[in-house]
Design an enzyme around this catalytic site. Structure first.
Site, mmCIF file in Angstrom:
data_model
loop_
_atom_site.group_PDB
_atom_site.id
_atom_site.type_symbol
_atom_site.label_atom_id
_atom_site.label_comp_id
_atom_site.label_asym_id
_atom_site.label_seq_id
_atom_site.Cartn_x
_atom_site.Cartn_y
_atom_site.Cartn_z
ATOM 1 N N HIS A 553 0.865 -1.503 0.471
ATOM 2 C CA HIS A 553 0.027 -0.233 0.481
ATOM 3 C C HIS A 553 0.644 1.274 0.228
ATOM 4 O O HIS A 553 2.191 0.998 0.073
ATOM 5 C CB HIS A 553 -1.283 -0.272 0.959
ATOM 6 C CG HIS A 553 -0.296 0.619 2.479
ATOM 7 N ND1 HIS A 553 0.569 -0.900 3.446
ATOM 8 C CD2 HIS A 553 0.326 0.895 2.972
ATOM 9 C CE1 HIS A 553 1.004 -0.726 4.067
ATOM 10 N NE2 HIS A 553 1.239 0.546 4.237
ATOM 11 N N ASP A 555 1.241 4.748 2.048
ATOM 12 C CA ASP A 555 0.128 5.628 2.815
ATOM 13 C C ASP A 555 -0.511 6.549 3.178
ATOM 14 O O ASP A 555 -1.363 6.929 4.022
ATOM 15 C CB ASP A 555 1.775 6.030 4.037
ATOM 16 C CG ASP A 555 1.989 5.179 4.528
ATOM 17 O OD1 ASP A 555 0.864 3.406 4.645
ATOM 18 O OD2 ASP A 555 3.398 5.076 5.337
ATOM 19 N N HIS A 625 4.869 0.099 -0.037
ATOM 20 C CA HIS A 625 5.515 -1.129 1.063
ATOM 21 C C HIS A 625 4.081 -1.485 1.897
ATOM 22 O O HIS A 625 3.433 -1.936 1.687
ATOM 23 C CB HIS A 625 6.425 0.397 1.649
ATOM 24 C CG HIS A 625 5.000 0.880 2.950
ATOM 25 N ND1 HIS A 625 5.031 2.631 2.324
ATOM 26 C CD2 HIS A 625 4.547 0.700 3.611
ATOM 27 C CE1 HIS A 625 4.123 2.780 3.034
ATOM 28 N NE2 HIS A 625 3.929 1.928 4.239
ATOM 29 N N ARG A 635 6.832 -9.390 16.399
ATOM 30 C CA ARG A 635 7.358 -7.963 15.880
ATOM 31 C C ARG A 635 7.161 -6.654 15.955
ATOM 32 O O ARG A 635 5.343 -6.715 15.996
ATOM 33 C CB ARG A 635 7.489 -8.135 14.074
ATOM 34 C CG ARG A 635 7.911 -6.608 13.577
ATOM 35 C CD ARG A 635 7.377 -7.138 11.967
ATOM 36 N NE ARG A 635 7.895 -6.289 11.088
ATOM 37 C CZ ARG A 635 7.809 -4.985 10.870
ATOM 38 N NH1 ARG A 635 6.862 -4.688 11.315
ATOM 39 N NH2 ARG A 635 8.942 -4.841 9.596
#
Length: 681
Positions: A553, A555, A625, A635
């Site tokens: 996507h 931002d 990204h 994570r």
């Protein structure tokens, strides 16, 4: 007339709705079934996943079908007749509303009054249930059904690289045949049109004619259903007529204007394939263009003339069709007439558009008609009498848009100071194969990473930032998050150390200063959103996994891989200018951050997270990204978005600033904390 109705008349409508709510008919709400399916997936109960999810899809379809039937019936029972007047208008609208409520309640039961969360509706529009079904059928060793679910999901999410890979794998699985790759949500008018174009390109004009005619029937049916579904409260962006204290007459008038706007958008919706942002250009008229030449090829000139004249309804002055019409008239020796269905459709559309333009001005809402039947697609008219269409049109916007072509910020500078001595430059834009990208290490220390991870375990909540959805990006991971103000609230209540909450605040400020300095911005960079986030691989759901932890996507714009564009329009956060991710650990499997080309497939750079590492980049379409699957472990990172526009500063951050300022004041004077961060929420 002042537009006000008597209290008794209004009360009767309200009482009618209450009485109808006691209907014995029932249909389980699709959002509750969907929630049960998601919970079953978390519990690895795949039989229940299939049962609940298939039930949710069936319920969703039945709700839509029932609403269409009821609204069409009520329109017939309460029409706007030829004697339409200001006095008659609100009466018809109110009677239609009462009729629709009664009909839907009788057909669906009390669930018709059930308000479904907009996020759930969007999940169904995006076909998210089929992602769950694909994985569940895979676990249940039913590859044929898994292939159908995967194919259905992929049609609306072509940027989902891993689903494309899954489909390729299914092709080699024993028992999976070509006919299993079906789109369970296929729109009949588009399916027939696509198949017709294929036959046309192969020279099978008889077969193409049959499918084009079928596509037209389905298109007008879909248009009728789309308009029927608009008979419901609508919203213009930034304008909610229900918030204003208008008279009843004005409320009804504004409602009807919004319904007209919704109907106007049906033209765009029906021309847009699943998962695409851009409609097929010239979509409806194109049917008649194909048909006029196909009929010519099979020597049915009467029909060819009729289709050419119909195309002229949409494009009166287009030279190639005028020449074709003249040719057909000359050969036949007489004139013809355009198809009445298309003529009626266009008359209705123009009438609605005129009403919409009038209503939009009355409401103060800006609206541009645009060119609905634009035909800029290329044609080769040489050596062809009459002319015909040479294949598929490009995907381009139908209506005029503002700022649709997304480019990187104009300053395009980098290499500024890193502000802090410990911070090290690892890779710049050139090394990361892109524009306005940077990779840095040692932004925070090992001790600070450990402290923030402990903070995350204490304050983050599943679904935070995504309206409580535990797995907003993939069903195979649990997502948890927390904001700066929330951590300060926990610290005030004594649930976490105040120094840890303060560290979160300070670390994010450190990141902001570094990004602002490194990219040499000529104005202040403000926080748009600050989020402490963790993604955890769900045990038992990692076998043969190919999806992403976070799909590709951009931002601040809507990525359209097929058109190779990124549309800077809502619901994207168009005001975001820069983004950064500050990693807290690297002791997990997978989870690499990746940059891609705008096709959402070609990876240009990959970053392995580790403590103190930060990746920063401009937020536009130049930097698509995503995050590769986290297949084992957890994570954690501090996710940061920034804006150059102070009007879009993060409210919680401003409130946190006040808390921190009070803390600093109290520290100087040696007093206890007197401000409650909960009061700042």
């Amino acid at each position: 007339m002042d537009g006000n109705f008597s209290p008794a008349a209004i009360l009767s409508i309200v009482l009618l709705a209450v009485v109808l709510s006691s209907s014995t008919a029932s249909l389980e709400p699709f959002d509750l079934l969907y929630d049960d399916a998601v919970q079953a997936f978390s519990d690895s109960d795949y039989h229940s996943v299939v049962r609940y999810m298939e039930g949710a899809l069936n319920s969703y379809t039945e709700v839509r079908r029932t609403k269409v039937r009821c609204r069409l019936m009520c329109q017939d029972q309460h029409p706007f007749d030829e004697t339409f007047s200001d006095l008659r208008f609100p009466d018809v609208v109110l009677h239609r509303a009462a009729c629709m409520n009664k009909c839907i309640e009788e057909k669906l039961g009390t669930q018709s009054m059930h308000k479904v969360n907009e996020d759930v509706v969007q999940d169904f529009h995006r076909r998210i249930p089929y992602n769950y079904l694909q994985l569940a059928y895979q676990k249940l060793k039913q590859p044929d059904k898994a292939a159908a679910a995967a194919h259905t999901y992929f049609q609306a999410n072509p940027e989902h690289v891993e689903m494309g890979q899954n489909l390729e794998q299914y092709k080699n699985v024993e028992g999976v045949e070509e006919e299993h790759f079906v789109d369970r949500e296929a729109r009949p008018h588009q399916h027939s049109f696509t198949a017709a174009v294929r036959l046309y390109d192969k020279g099978d004009y008889e077969g193409a004619i049959a499918l084009f005619e079928e596509a037209l029937v389905e298109y007008y049916k879909a248009d009728m259903e789309c308009r029927a579904l608009c008979q419901w409260p609508q919203r213009f962006e930034g304008y909610d007529y229900l918030r204003y204290r208008y008279s009843l007459y004005e409320v009804i008038s504004d409602h009807f204007t919004q319904v007209l706007h919704c109907e106007h958008e049906c033209v765009r919706d029906l021309a847009t394939r699943p998962g695409r942002l851009s409609p097929m250009e010239n979509y409806l008229p194109l049917h008649y263009d194909y048909l006029q030449f196909a009929y010519y090829q099979v020597e049915k000139l009467e029909e060819a003339l009729q289709c050419a004249l119909t195309y002229q309804l949409f494009h009166e002055e287009e030279e190639f069709v005028m020449e074709n019409v003249d040719y057909y008239r000359e050969v036949l020796g007489h004139d013809g007439k355009p198809r009445e269905k298309a003529a009626w459709y266009l008359r209705r559309h123009k009438q609605e558009l005129e009403l919409l333009l009038i209503g939009s001005k009355t409401m103060g809402v800006e609206f541009t008609e645009g060119n609905y039947w634009s035909s800029t697609g290329g044609r080769d008219d040489s050596n062809r009498i009459p002319s015909g269409t040479d294949g598929w049109m490009e995907y381009v916007p139908i209506s005029e848009k503002k700022n649709v072509t997304v480019t990187a910020p104009q300053h395009l500078k980098e290499g500024g100071s890193l502000v802090y001595d410990s911070v090290q430059l690892v890779q710049n834009s050139a090394a990361l194969n892109g524009t306005q990208r940077v990779l840095l290490d040692h932004v925070i220390s090992e001790e600070e990473c450990s402290d923030l991870r402990h903070l995350a375990h204490a304050v983050t909540m599943a679904g935070d930032g995504y309206r409580g959805r535990m797995s907003p990006h993939t069903p195979n991971e649990k997502f948890e998050g927390a904001t700066v103000l929330k951590t300060l609230q926990y610290a005030y209540e004594g649930r976490v150390p105040m120094r840890s909450a303060r560290l979160f605040y300070d670390a994010s400020e450190r990141a902001r200063r570094i990004i602002e300095s490194y990219f040499q911005l000529n104005s202040t960079l403000h926080f748009s959103y600050t989020h402490l986030v963790c993604r955890t691989a769900i045990t038992g759901q990692q076998d043969h996994r190919n999806d992403l932890s976070h799909p590709i996507h951009a931002d601040n714009c809507l990525l359209d891989p097929e058109a190779n564009e990124c549309w800077k329009e809502p619901p994207a956060y168009t005001y975001r200018d820069y983004s950064a991710l500050l990693y807290l650990n690297g002791d997990f499997d997978g989870g690499e951050f990746i940059f891609t080309e705008m096709d959402a497939k070609t990876v240009t750079a990959s970053v392995k997270p580790r403590c103190g590492r930060m990746v920063g980049f401009s937020s536009g379409g130049e930097n698509p990204h995503g995050v590769r699957a986290v297949t084992n472990g957890q994570r954690c990172a501090v996710a940061l978005w920034f804006t150059l526009d102070p009007l879009f500063r993060e409210l919680e951050r401003l409130q946190a600033d006040e808390v921190i300022q009070e803390l600093d004041v109290q520290a100087v004077w040696g007093q206890g904390l007197s401000i409650n961060p909960k009061d700042e929420l």
